[in-house]
Design a protein around this motif. Structure first.
Motif, PDB file in Angstrom:
ATOM      1  N   TRP A  25       0.825  -1.214   0.000  1.00 12.52           N
ATOM      2  CA  TRP A  25       0.000   0.000   0.000  1.00 12.52           C
ATOM      3  C   TRP A  25       0.858   1.263   0.000  1.00 12.52           C
ATOM      4  CZ3 TRP A  25      -4.369  -1.964  -1.350  1.00 12.52           C
ATOM      5  CH2 TRP A  25      -4.677  -3.259  -0.937  1.00 12.52           C
ATOM      6  N   GLY A  26       1.932   1.256   0.768  1.00 13.75           N
ATOM      7  CA  GLY A  26       2.829   2.407   0.775  1.00 13.75           C
ATOM      8  C   GLY A  26       3.529   2.591  -0.556  1.00 13.75           C
ATOM      9  N   TRP A  27       3.927   1.491  -1.180  1.00 11.62           N
ATOM     10  CA  TRP A  27       4.572   1.576  -2.491  1.00 11.62           C
ATOM     11  C   TRP A  27       3.652   2.208  -3.525  1.00 11.62           C
ATOM     12  CZ3 TRP A  27       6.585  -4.164  -2.572  1.00 11.62           C
ATOM     13  CH2 TRP A  27       7.697  -4.257  -1.715  1.00 11.62           C
ATOM     14  N   ARG A  28       2.369   2.033  -3.345  1.00 15.85           N
ATOM     15  CA  ARG A  28       1.403   2.577  -4.296  1.00 15.85           C
ATOM     16  C   ARG A  28       0.817   3.918  -3.843  1.00 15.85           C
ATOM     17  NH1 ARG A  28       1.967  -0.102  -9.180  1.00 15.85           N
ATOM     18  NH2 ARG A  28       2.548  -2.244  -8.713  1.00 15.85           N
ATOM     19  N   GLY A  61      -0.272  -0.499 -18.248  1.00 14.43           N
ATOM     20  CA  GLY A  61       0.937   0.305 -18.310  1.00 14.43           C
ATOM     21  C   GLY A  61       1.583   0.614 -16.977  1.00 14.43           C
ATOM     22  N   HIS A  62       1.029   0.098 -15.878  1.00 19.96           N
ATOM     23  CA  HIS A  62       1.601   0.373 -14.567  1.00 19.96           C
ATOM     24  C   HIS A  62       2.924  -0.367 -14.380  1.00 19.96           C
ATOM     25  CE1 HIS A  62      -2.033   1.973 -12.079  1.00 19.96           C
ATOM     26  NE2 HIS A  62      -1.962   2.536 -13.273  1.00 19.96           N
ATOM     27  N   GLY A  63       3.865   0.287 -13.729  1.00 21.36           N
ATOM     28  CA  GLY A  63       5.107  -0.340 -13.311  1.00 21.36           C
ATOM     29  C   GLY A  63       5.047  -0.703 -11.833  1.00 21.36           C
ATOM     30  N   PRO A  64       6.149  -1.250 -11.271  1.00 21.60           N
ATOM     31  CA  PRO A  64       6.148  -1.691  -9.875  1.00 21.60           C
ATOM     32  C   PRO A  64       5.860  -0.590  -8.862  1.00 21.60           C
ATOM     33  CG  PRO A  64       8.033  -2.594 -11.055  1.00 21.60           C
ATOM     34  CD  PRO A  64       7.414  -1.575 -11.957  1.00 21.60           C
ATOM     35  N   GLU A  65       6.127   0.650  -9.209  1.00 23.05           N
ATOM     36  CA  GLU A  65       5.919   1.727  -8.244  1.00 23.05           C
ATOM     37  C   GLU A  65       4.943   2.790  -8.763  1.00 23.05           C
ATOM     38  OE1 GLU A  65       9.734   3.245  -7.155  1.00 23.05           O
ATOM     39  OE2 GLU A  65      10.411   1.346  -6.304  1.00 23.05           O
ATOM     40  N   THR A  66       4.163   2.454  -9.759  1.00 24.87           N
ATOM     41  CA  THR A  66       3.170   3.410 -10.252  1.00 24.87           C
ATOM     42  C   THR A  66       2.171   3.724  -9.144  1.00 24.87           C
ATOM     43  OG1 THR A  66       3.339   2.529 -12.492  1.00 24.87           O
ATOM     44  CG2 THR A  66       1.386   3.844 -11.980  1.00 24.87           C
ATOM     45  N   PRO A  67       1.969   5.002  -8.813  1.00 25.54           N
ATOM     46  CA  PRO A  67       1.032   5.321  -7.730  1.00 25.54           C
ATOM     47  C   PRO A  67      -0.412   5.025  -8.122  1.00 25.54           C
ATOM     48  CG  PRO A  67       1.829   7.332  -8.771  1.00 25.54           C
ATOM     49  CD  PRO A  67       2.627   6.210  -9.347  1.00 25.54           C
ATOM     50  N   LEU A 113      -9.520   4.611  -6.154  1.00 27.92           N
ATOM     51  CA  LEU A 113     -10.328   3.676  -6.931  1.00 27.92           C
ATOM     52  C   LEU A 113      -9.510   2.466  -7.384  1.00 27.92           C
ATOM     53  CD1 LEU A 113     -12.496   6.104  -9.086  1.00 27.92           C
ATOM     54  CD2 LEU A 113     -13.190   4.817  -7.059  1.00 27.92           C
ATOM     55  N   HIS A 114      -8.217   2.656  -7.670  1.00 26.11           N
ATOM     56  CA  HIS A 114      -7.342   1.506  -7.906  1.00 26.11           C
ATOM     57  C   HIS A 114      -7.338   0.591  -6.671  1.00 26.11           C
ATOM     58  CE1 HIS A 114      -5.176   4.214 -10.899  1.00 26.11           C
ATOM     59  NE2 HIS A 114      -5.365   3.126 -11.620  1.00 26.11           N
ATOM     60  N   SER A 115      -7.150   1.201  -5.507  1.00 27.32           N
ATOM     61  CA  SER A 115      -7.104   0.416  -4.271  1.00 27.32           C
ATOM     62  C   SER A 115      -8.425  -0.282  -4.006  1.00 27.32           C
ATOM     63  CB  SER A 115      -6.756   1.322  -3.091  1.00 27.32           C
ATOM     64  OG  SER A 115      -5.429   1.793  -3.195  1.00 27.32           O
ATOM     65  N   LEU A 116      -9.523   0.389  -4.313  1.00 30.86           N
ATOM     66  CA  LEU A 116     -10.841  -0.201  -4.100  1.00 30.86           C
ATOM     67  C   LEU A 116     -11.044  -1.416  -4.994  1.00 30.86           C
ATOM     68  CD1 LEU A 116     -13.670  -0.208  -2.902  1.00 30.86           C
ATOM     69  CD2 LEU A 116     -14.304   1.577  -4.540  1.00 30.86           C
ATOM     70  N   TYR A 117     -10.623  -1.321  -6.243  1.00 31.46           N
ATOM     71  CA  TYR A 117     -10.762  -2.477  -7.135  1.00 31.46           C
ATOM     72  C   TYR A 117      -9.914  -3.644  -6.647  1.00 31.46           C
ATOM     73  CZ  TYR A 117     -10.569  -5.462 -11.240  1.00 31.46           C
ATOM     74  OH  TYR A 117     -10.635  -6.555 -12.079  1.00 31.46           O
ATOM     75  N   GLU A 161      -2.103 -10.060 -11.862  1.00 31.77           N
ATOM     76  CA  GLU A 161      -1.907  -9.381 -13.140  1.00 31.77           C
ATOM     77  C   GLU A 161      -1.889  -7.862 -12.992  1.00 31.77           C
ATOM     78  OE1 GLU A 161      -5.157 -10.921 -15.359  1.00 31.77           O
ATOM     79  OE2 GLU A 161      -4.186 -12.846 -15.769  1.00 31.77           O
ATOM     80  N   VAL A 162      -2.716  -7.315 -12.107  1.00 33.91           N
ATOM     81  CA  VAL A 162      -2.774  -5.855 -11.982  1.00 33.91           C
ATOM     82  C   VAL A 162      -1.515  -5.286 -11.344  1.00 33.91           C
ATOM     83  CG1 VAL A 162      -5.286  -5.851 -11.897  1.00 33.91           C
ATOM     84  CG2 VAL A 162      -3.993  -5.887  -9.754  1.00 33.91           C
ATOM     85  N   LEU A 163      -0.679  -6.156 -10.759  1.00 33.55           N
ATOM     86  CA  LEU A 163       0.601  -5.737 -10.179  1.00 33.55           C
ATOM     87  C   LEU A 163       1.773  -6.037 -11.112  1.00 33.55           C
ATOM     88  CD1 LEU A 163       0.132  -6.961  -6.490  1.00 33.55           C
ATOM     89  CD2 LEU A 163      -0.271  -4.670  -7.396  1.00 33.55           C
ATOM     90  N   GLY A 164       1.473  -6.497 -12.329  1.00 35.29           N
ATOM     91  CA  GLY A 164       2.535  -6.892 -13.239  1.00 35.29           C
ATOM     92  C   GLY A 164       2.885  -8.358 -13.151  1.00 35.29           C
ATOM     93  N   ALA A 165       2.078  -9.130 -12.412  1.00 35.65           N
ATOM     94  CA  ALA A 165       2.203 -10.587 -12.288  1.00 35.65           C
ATOM     95  C   ALA A 165       3.480 -11.065 -11.604  1.00 35.65           C
ATOM     96  CB  ALA A 165       2.043 -11.256 -13.655  1.00 35.65           C
ATOM     97  N   PRO A 166       3.927 -10.436 -10.498  1.00 37.99           N
ATOM     98  CA  PRO A 166       5.036 -11.021  -9.738  1.00 37.99           C
ATOM     99  C   PRO A 166       4.536 -12.214  -8.923  1.00 37.99           C
ATOM    100  CG  PRO A 166       4.200  -9.084  -8.604  1.00 37.99           C
ATOM    101  CD  PRO A 166       3.444  -9.177  -9.901  1.00 37.99           C
ATOM    102  N   PRO A 167       5.231 -13.353  -8.935  1.00 41.25           N
ATOM    103  CA  PRO A 167       4.777 -14.516  -8.175  1.00 41.25           C
ATOM    104  C   PRO A 167       4.770 -14.233  -6.673  1.00 41.25           C
ATOM    105  CG  PRO A 167       6.415 -15.143  -9.809  1.00 41.25           C
ATOM    106  CD  PRO A 167       6.433 -13.649  -9.736  1.00 41.25           C
ATOM    107  N   ALA A 168       3.727 -14.694  -5.998  1.00 44.53           N
ATOM    108  CA  ALA A 168       3.589 -14.454  -4.562  1.00 44.53           C
ATOM    109  C   ALA A 168       2.979 -15.669  -3.886  1.00 44.53           C
ATOM    110  CB  ALA A 168       2.725 -13.218  -4.313  1.00 44.53           C
TER     111      ALA A 168
END
Length: 239
Positions: free
Chosen positions: A35-38, A99-105, A109-113, A185-192
């Motif tokens: 959340w802080g990164w975003r 088009g979002h990158g790892p640190e795109t704010p 509404l992004h957070s809500l989705y 996918e909305v985070l760029g698909a990093p495995p978690a």
């Protein structure tokens, strides 16, 4: 359904009980580094939401301010005033992450989705795996934390809102969820890897009340840091 899915459904309350449930109301705290990164630090520190068990719909009470409601559906997110007036909304909300990158704010509404579909998935599982079009198969067992966990690979249909089409769920010998692997996918698909424990029974259904998410390298053995998301539940009710 596989034998393992039958065991898992029984361990989490049984398919008939899930079919009868209409709503799940959750109170708790959602944190972690994500959340802080975003640019959304603390947005879910006091999380209070109600979800529809049978359809993807979720509402956060007091979303970002007292009296506001954050409403999630797959095709629309919106923030409502106490009188029901729509203050902000976004249609086709998943497209807003293009088009979002790892640190795109993010905006709220992004957070809500993200916080809407993720919590709906987490708190309707394993019933989620019985929805039309979901394909499941049992994989070979996995040894971790001194235990052997059975695993289900799930392939979700394209029209079901979730992190990504392929995900893996890990269950202990009792059939309770212990780990859940995905690449959002909305985070760029990093495995978690999403860990779950402290299960509790509520109105016949069983839920983990403590969760955390960490990155997973190619080895499949998760890293201890950074902790991307934490979910600590203080209250659950089923309607």
């Amino acid at each position: 359904m596989t034998d393992l899915l039958n065991l898992v459904l029984d361990a989490h309350g049984g398919l008939p009980q899930w079919r009868k449930a209409r709503t799940i109301h959750v109170k708790g705290s959602v944190g972690g580094r994500l959340w802080g990164w975003r640019g959304q630090e603390g947005i879910y520190t006091n999380a209070d939401f109600t979800l529809d068990v049978q359809e993807p719909h979720l509402v956060y009470d007091d979303f970002t301010a007292p009296g506001l409601r954050g409403v999630f559906t797959p095709d629309r997110v919106m923030i409502e005033a106490p009188d029901g007036k729509v203050l902000e909304e976004r249609t086709a909300p998943r497209e807003a992450f293009a088009g979002h990158g790892p640190e795109t704010p993010w905006d709220r509404l992004h957070s809500l989705y993200f916080g809407g579909y993720a919590m709906w998935n987490y708190f309707t599982a394993p019933y989620l795996l019985t929805r039309p079009g979901v394909q499941v198969e049992e994989l070979e067992p996995w040894d971790e934390a001194g235990e052997q966990w059975r695993r289900l690979r799930a392939v979700f249909p394209a029209d079901l809102v979730t992190h990504g089409r392929e995900q893996v769920f890990y269950y202990n010998t009792s059939g309770l969820l212990r780990r859940h692997d995905y690449a959002a996918e909305v985070l760029g698909a990093p495995p978690a890897a999403h860990y779950s424990d402290a299960h509790t029974a509520v109105s016949g259904l069983v839920f983990p009340t403590r969760r955390y998410v960490v990155p997973v390298p190619e080895s499949g053995r998760p890293l201890p840091e950074p902790v991307l998301v934490t979910i600590d539940v203080t209250e659950v009710t089923v309607g």
